[in-house]
Design a protein around this motif. Structure first.
Motif, PDB file in Angstrom:
ATOM      1  N   LEU A 135      58.930  66.449 129.991  1.00 33.10           N
ATOM      2  CA  LEU A 135      58.008  65.850 129.036  1.00 33.10           C
ATOM      3  C   LEU A 135      56.560  66.098 129.453  1.00 33.10           C
ATOM      4  CD1 LEU A 135      57.315  64.177 126.565  1.00 33.10           C
ATOM      5  CD2 LEU A 135      57.639  62.116 127.970  1.00 33.10           C
ATOM      6  N   GLU A 136      56.264  65.898 130.710  1.00 31.34           N
ATOM      7  CA  GLU A 136      54.895  66.116 131.195  1.00 31.34           C
ATOM      8  C   GLU A 136      54.441  67.546 130.930  1.00 31.34           C
ATOM      9  OE1 GLU A 136      52.655  66.442 135.482  1.00 31.34           O
ATOM     10  OE2 GLU A 136      54.269  64.960 135.291  1.00 31.34           O
ATOM     11  N   ARG A 137      55.304  68.517 131.217  1.00 32.33           N
ATOM     12  CA  ARG A 137      54.937  69.934 131.053  1.00 32.33           C
ATOM     13  C   ARG A 137      54.807  70.347 129.583  1.00 32.33           C
ATOM     14  NH1 ARG A 137      55.260  68.987 135.820  1.00 32.33           N
ATOM     15  NH2 ARG A 137      55.196  70.440 137.564  1.00 32.33           N
ATOM     16  N   THR A 138      55.463  69.624 128.666  1.00 30.08           N
ATOM     17  CA  THR A 138      55.331  69.983 127.249  1.00 30.08           C
ATOM     18  C   THR A 138      53.911  69.750 126.740  1.00 30.08           C
ATOM     19  OG1 THR A 138      55.913  67.798 126.364  1.00 30.08           O
ATOM     20  CG2 THR A 138      57.745  69.395 126.699  1.00 30.08           C
ATOM     21  N   GLY A 139      53.193  68.862 127.393  1.00 30.13           N
ATOM     22  CA  GLY A 139      51.859  68.520 126.926  1.00 30.13           C
ATOM     23  C   GLY A 139      51.870  67.539 125.768  1.00 30.13           C
ATOM     24  N   ILE A 140      53.034  67.019 125.422  1.00 28.63           N
ATOM     25  CA  ILE A 140      53.142  66.017 124.359  1.00 28.63           C
ATOM     26  C   ILE A 140      52.724  64.678 124.939  1.00 28.63           C
ATOM     27  CG2 ILE A 140      54.764  64.780 122.862  1.00 28.63           C
ATOM     28  CD1 ILE A 140      56.264  67.526 122.656  1.00 28.63           C
ATOM     29  N   PRO A 146      64.191  67.828 140.650  1.00 24.01           N
ATOM     30  CA  PRO A 146      62.978  68.256 139.947  1.00 24.01           C
ATOM     31  C   PRO A 146      63.227  69.511 139.120  1.00 24.01           C
ATOM     32  CG  PRO A 146      62.947  69.105 142.171  1.00 24.01           C
ATOM     33  CD  PRO A 146      64.217  68.285 142.046  1.00 24.01           C
ATOM     34  N   LEU A 147      62.221  69.917 138.390  1.00 28.59           N
ATOM     35  CA  LEU A 147      62.296  71.174 137.655  1.00 28.59           C
ATOM     36  C   LEU A 147      62.173  72.362 138.602  1.00 28.59           C
ATOM     37  CD1 LEU A 147      60.056  70.602 134.502  1.00 28.59           C
ATOM     38  CD2 LEU A 147      62.545  70.456 134.699  1.00 28.59           C
ATOM     39  N   ALA A 148      62.830  73.431 138.238  1.00 24.42           N
ATOM     40  CA  ALA A 148      62.665  74.721 138.913  1.00 24.42           C
ATOM     41  C   ALA A 148      61.421  75.394 138.322  1.00 24.42           C
ATOM     42  CB  ALA A 148      63.906  75.580 138.674  1.00 24.42           C
ATOM     43  N   PRO A 149      60.866  76.383 138.986  1.00 30.95           N
ATOM     44  CA  PRO A 149      59.706  77.089 138.416  1.00 30.95           C
ATOM     45  C   PRO A 149      59.957  77.606 136.997  1.00 30.95           C
ATOM     46  CG  PRO A 149      59.929  77.652 140.718  1.00 30.95           C
ATOM     47  CD  PRO A 149      61.151  76.828 140.353  1.00 30.95           C
ATOM     48  N   ARG A 150      61.145  78.137 136.738  1.00 30.57           N
ATOM     49  CA  ARG A 150      61.477  78.593 135.379  1.00 30.57           C
ATOM     50  C   ARG A 150      61.416  77.440 134.387  1.00 30.57           C
ATOM     51  NH1 ARG A 150      67.431  80.424 133.851  1.00 30.57           N
ATOM     52  NH2 ARG A 150      67.434  78.733 132.351  1.00 30.57           N
ATOM     53  N   GLY A 151      61.900  76.280 134.794  1.00 31.77           N
ATOM     54  CA  GLY A 151      61.864  75.104 133.936  1.00 31.77           C
ATOM     55  C   GLY A 151      60.443  74.665 133.628  1.00 31.77           C
ATOM     56  N   GLU A 152      59.573  74.745 134.605  1.00 34.03           N
ATOM     57  CA  GLU A 152      58.168  74.382 134.379  1.00 34.03           C
ATOM     58  C   GLU A 152      57.555  75.278 133.304  1.00 34.03           C
ATOM     59  OE1 GLU A 152      56.344  74.544 138.226  1.00 34.03           O
ATOM     60  OE2 GLU A 152      57.392  72.744 138.909  1.00 34.03           O
ATOM     61  N   ARG A 153      57.837  76.578 133.368  1.00 30.78           N
ATOM     62  CA  ARG A 153      57.307  77.524 132.372  1.00 30.78           C
ATOM     63  C   ARG A 153      57.916  77.262 130.993  1.00 30.78           C
ATOM     64  NH1 ARG A 153      58.523  80.911 136.602  1.00 30.78           N
ATOM     65  NH2 ARG A 153      60.359  81.692 135.529  1.00 30.78           N
ATOM     66  N   GLU A 154      59.226  77.063 130.942  1.00 28.57           N
ATOM     67  CA  GLU A 154      59.899  76.893 129.657  1.00 28.57           C
ATOM     68  C   GLU A 154      59.562  75.562 128.985  1.00 28.57           C
ATOM     69  OE1 GLU A 154      63.979  77.872 130.501  1.00 28.57           O
ATOM     70  OE2 GLU A 154      63.499  80.012 130.605  1.00 28.57           O
ATOM     71  N   ALA A 155      59.273  74.537 129.756  1.00 30.21           N
ATOM     72  CA  ALA A 155      58.868  73.259 129.162  1.00 30.21           C
ATOM     73  C   ALA A 155      57.526  73.408 128.436  1.00 30.21           C
ATOM     74  CB  ALA A 155      58.786  72.173 130.227  1.00 30.21           C
ATOM     75  N   VAL A 156      56.622  74.204 129.006  1.00 31.82           N
ATOM     76  CA  VAL A 156      55.345  74.481 128.345  1.00 31.82           C
ATOM     77  C   VAL A 156      55.603  75.182 127.008  1.00 31.82           C
ATOM     78  CG1 VAL A 156      53.196  75.809 128.478  1.00 31.82           C
ATOM     79  CG2 VAL A 156      54.004  74.538 130.482  1.00 31.82           C
ATOM     80  N   HIS A 207      66.400  68.687 128.799  1.00 31.37           N
ATOM     81  CA  HIS A 207      65.417  68.926 129.862  1.00 31.37           C
ATOM     82  C   HIS A 207      65.376  70.403 130.234  1.00 31.37           C
ATOM     83  CE1 HIS A 207      68.451  69.631 132.944  1.00 31.37           C
ATOM     84  NE2 HIS A 207      69.126  68.620 132.404  1.00 31.37           N
ATOM     85  N   ALA A 208      64.268  70.814 130.801  1.00 32.07           N
ATOM     86  CA  ALA A 208      64.101  72.194 131.249  1.00 32.07           C
ATOM     87  C   ALA A 208      64.935  72.451 132.508  1.00 32.07           C
ATOM     88  CB  ALA A 208      62.623  72.470 131.503  1.00 32.07           C
TER      89      ALA A 208
END
Length: 168
Positions: free
Chosen positions: A66-71, A28-38, A13-14
């Motif tokens: 998973l949601e942020r990956t766009g998969i 939840p994800l941190a802002p950095r995690g949201e960017r890195e998951a993308v 996970h991010a």
């Protein structure tokens, strides 16, 4: 599948946040995690290709990753993947049908690193990738393994570690 070779993608996970009063499972994800998951999703699409199915821990941070990956492949959210052992993850993978050519597993440490290193043997592991995984399997990191044969037959030592990437 004509040659019976499948691809297993193990993603941690991010980067998660640590809000006060929130249980570990619900972090939840941190802002950095949201960017890195993308970035992780982009790397998977560019370097692995289409993902046919996803096994994902039920934790908030894995779902958000998973949601942020766009998969958008069909996903199964499994409570068993939270605080899992390599054996539990393998049991979940063994239940995947053989029409799935590429499977993404979104989970946690320390199981992602130990599973990646245990599925490959010294002779079937990309040495550089194995060395990096042994040193650290950071958030959003992705291990790519090739599996010859049926998901139901996957066991320790039954895959080839081909790549490891840390999206930053």
């Amino acid at each position: 599948m004509s040659d019976g070779t499948r691809t297993l993608v193990l993603m941690r996970h991010a980067k998660s946040d640590y809000p006060d009063g929130v249980s570990d499972h619900r972090r939840p994800l941190a802002p950095r995690g949201e960017r890195e998951a993308v970035l992780a999703g982009e790397w998977i699409r560019d370097n692995v290709g289409t993902v046919d199915a996803v096994l994902c821990s039920s934790a908030t941070r894995t779902r958000q990753t998973l949601e942020r990956t766009g998969i958008t492949a069909p996903a199964t959210f499994a409570d068993r993947l939270y605080e899992a052992s390599p054996g539990i993850v393998i049991e979940e993978v063994n239940g995947i049908t053989d029409d799935v050519a590429t499977l993404l597993v979104v989970g946690h440490e320390p199981v992602m690193s130990s599973l990646a290193l245990s599925l490959a043997t010294e002779s079937t592991a990309n040495g550089d990738a194995a060395q990096k995984i042994s040193a650290k399997y950071p958030t959003s990191a992705i291990a790519v393994l090739r599996v010859g044969g049926s998901w139901s037959q996957l066991e320790l030592g039954g895959a080839e570690l081909v790549d490891f990437h840390i999206p930053r």
